[in-house]
Design an enzyme around this catalytic site. Structure first.
Site, PDB file in Angstrom:
ATOM      1  N   ASP A 234       0.819  -1.206   0.000  1.00 27.65           N
ATOM      2  CA  ASP A 234       0.000   0.000   0.000  1.00 27.65           C
ATOM      3  C   ASP A 234       0.862   1.270   0.000  1.00 27.65           C
ATOM      4  O   ASP A 234       1.897   1.324   0.666  1.00 27.65           O
ATOM      5  CB  ASP A 234      -0.875  -0.003   1.264  1.00 27.65           C
ATOM      6  CG  ASP A 234      -1.817   1.181   1.320  1.00 27.65           C
ATOM      7  OD1 ASP A 234      -2.663   1.291   0.414  1.00 27.65           O
ATOM      8  OD2 ASP A 234      -1.705   2.006   2.247  1.00 27.65           O
ATOM      9  N   GLU A 264       1.115  -0.429  -4.961  1.00 34.27           N
ATOM     10  CA  GLU A 264       0.209   0.646  -5.324  1.00 34.27           C
ATOM     11  C   GLU A 264       0.993   1.956  -5.395  1.00 34.27           C
ATOM     12  O   GLU A 264       1.298   2.558  -4.368  1.00 34.27           O
ATOM     13  CB  GLU A 264      -0.911   0.784  -4.287  1.00 34.27           C
ATOM     14  CG  GLU A 264      -1.844   1.936  -4.601  1.00 34.27           C
ATOM     15  CD  GLU A 264      -2.413   2.635  -3.378  1.00 34.27           C
ATOM     16  OE1 GLU A 264      -3.458   3.273  -3.499  1.00 34.27           O
ATOM     17  OE2 GLU A 264      -1.790   2.566  -2.291  1.00 34.27           O
TER      18      GLU A 264
END
Ligand code: CA
Length: 496
Positions: A234, A264
């Site tokens: 993340d 990400e």
């Protein structure tokens, strides 16, 4: 990995009823049967809002729904045991299970500390707009509910580079903390806001060697506890890329596992940033193709005004296909979410054909396209909106086509702004394989495309059932394929 397909097994508004792990456990076998090979599960750890947390607001990475913390034992998705059972059920069903790792920030500290900090300009984080002064920061995490189990590490202000709240004056601002490990922010690649190290809550400072050591110890514990196959990382845009180089090298070396990893780095309009990140991480991880998702969004909004020939322009899958995870939607772009950029319903089957039936990219199917969703939240206008997302009717057909038909040489016909197509000529390993795909963002169209002489004389039908006629392949291996308006057709050979 040929024709592997990933599924994001959650959406932002999945009900906070502790059912997701059991839901996945119950679905694992069927998912494998319909053509899913790997599953990205949401964060398994306790978030600061307890059962209301999606997990992206990390409280305790060692609490997988085991301890009475933040008002609950279970997380939004269930208990630790249910999580472990779900991962095992996924693996037993033959799925690869990827876990979501959130190491940029933490929130919900028990104790305040008096620290020296400087306020920064939120638009330019490199600009300090105050001298260092004492603030009271929520930076001490002692995890009393866990009481030292799994790890005795206590996080304090030496572990954080910034916070957004001074409890002394109750001022909300971005504060750069002075700890002993570095001056100002950590080095990140992204230059948005001057330096984008700080995203939210208490920003983890990986310059502190004890933090890096603790995060490795945690990674080891997490793998030994849960036994997953890979990672979704993340918010890497807000972290020093060298941290994950070190962390992944450690994990892969320690366990002699590949640990497939997708990160990400959300920069829909900035392919250069993605390429730079790949360069610095030396290909250790794949990235979500945010620019492609943005192209799908634009194509869906612009209708016949969009030039379909450009749909892969400036995308990761075009330049670095081996590291591109292609997607149509995720939990951040879905309606009412922070990065809302929803691909409209009419274009979704076209977008899925573009990621599932071509040779490049590792496609990731979004949860709502398989299961639908219905939820209420406030939109940008502050008013409550009710959203209903229908399951994508053609998704299982498209998955089946990917699994059984989309093989062999690809021939592209990106020759008309409103109608593009491609063929795959099939291969010997997959009997019956071979397809011809045609997309239109205007009225109905037809196009001559070559599928190969091995199909001469054979008839093709639209497997999606939109066009109700048969196309015969001529002696030269070409067929005149058709598509309805604003639609996609996938033509496959009828069995002989
Ligand atoms: Ca950061």
């Amino acid at each position: 990995m040929e024709n592997f397909t990933m599924l994001q097994f959650f959406e932002w508004y999945y009900p906070a009823d502790g059912s997701l792990w059991n839901h996945f456990k119950a679905e694992a076998k069927r998912l494998k049967q319909i053509g899913i090979d790997s599953v990205w599960l949401p964060p398994a750890h306790k978030g600061m809002e307890g059962t209301a947390s999606t997990g992206y607001d990390v409280y305790d990475i060692y609490d997988l729904g085991e301890f009475d913390q933040r008002g609950t034992v279970a997380t939004k998705y269930g208990t630790k045991q249910e999580f472990l059972d779900a991962v095992k059920a996924g693996r037993d069903a033959g799925l690869q299970v990827y876990v979501d790792i959130v190491l940029n920030h933490m929130g919900g500290a028990e104790e305040k500390e008096t620290v020296l900090a400087r306020k920064v300009n939120p638009e330019n984080r490199n600009e300090f707009i105050s001298e260092p002064y004492e603030i009271e920061a929520y930076t001490k995490f002692t995890f009393p509910g866990r009481n030292g189990k799994h790890s005795e590490f206590v996080w304090d202000f030496q572990c954080f580079s910034g916070v957004d709240f001074d409890a002394k004056t109750e001022e909300t601002a971005i504060f750069s903390i002075q700890n002993q490990y570095g001056e100002g922010w950590q080095d990140v690649l992204d230059e948005e806001n001057g330096n984008y190290d700080y995203l939210m809550l208490s920003d983890i400072d990986c310059r502190n060697p004890f933090v890096r050591e603790e995060l490795k110890r945690w990674g080891k514990w997490f793998y030994e506890t849960a036994g997953f196959n890979g990672f979704r990382l993340d918010a890497v845009k807000h972290m020093d890329p060298l941290f994950f180089n070190e962390w992944l090298d450690y994990m892969r070396g320690e366990f002699k596992q590949e640990f497939y990893t997708v990160a990400e780095y959300w920069a829909p309009g900035d392919l250069a940033a993605l390429l730079k990140y790949i360069e610095v991480t030396e290909g250790r991880m794949s990235l979500f193709d945010a620019p492609l998702q943005a192209n799908f969004f634009n194509a869906s909004k612009q209708g016949e005004g969009y030039d379909l020939r450009t749909v892969f322009d400036n995308t990761l899958v075009q330049l670095r296909p081996e590291l591109a995870v292609t997607l149509v939607e995720n939990h951040d772009t879905q309606p009412l979410q922070s990065l809302e950029q929803t691909v409209e319903a009419w274009f979704r089957p076209l977008a899925y054909a573009l990621i599932l039936l071509r040779e490049s990219g590792y496609p990731c199917v979004f949860y709502t396209d398989l299961y639908g969703a219905s939820y209420i939240d406030s939109g940008e206008d502050g008013l409550e909106h009710e959203v209903t997302l229908e399951k994508l009717e053609s998704i299982e057909s498209l998955l089946e086509l990917r699994r059984h038909a989309a093989y062999g040489l690809q021939r592209d016909y990106f020759d008309d702004p409103n109608c593009i197509g491609w063929t795959r000529e099939g291969d010997d390993e997959h009997p019956g394989s071979g397809i011809a795909v045609l997309l239109s963002n205007t009225a109905e169209r037809e196009k001559n495309m070559e599928v190969g002489k091995q199909f001469s004389g054979r008839f093709f039908v639209d497997k999606l059932g939109h066009v109700q006629e048969q196309v015969q392949i001529n002696e030269e291996g070409w067929g005149n394929f058709k598509v309805s308006g604003g639609s996609v057709s996938v033509w496959v050979p009828l069995a002989e």
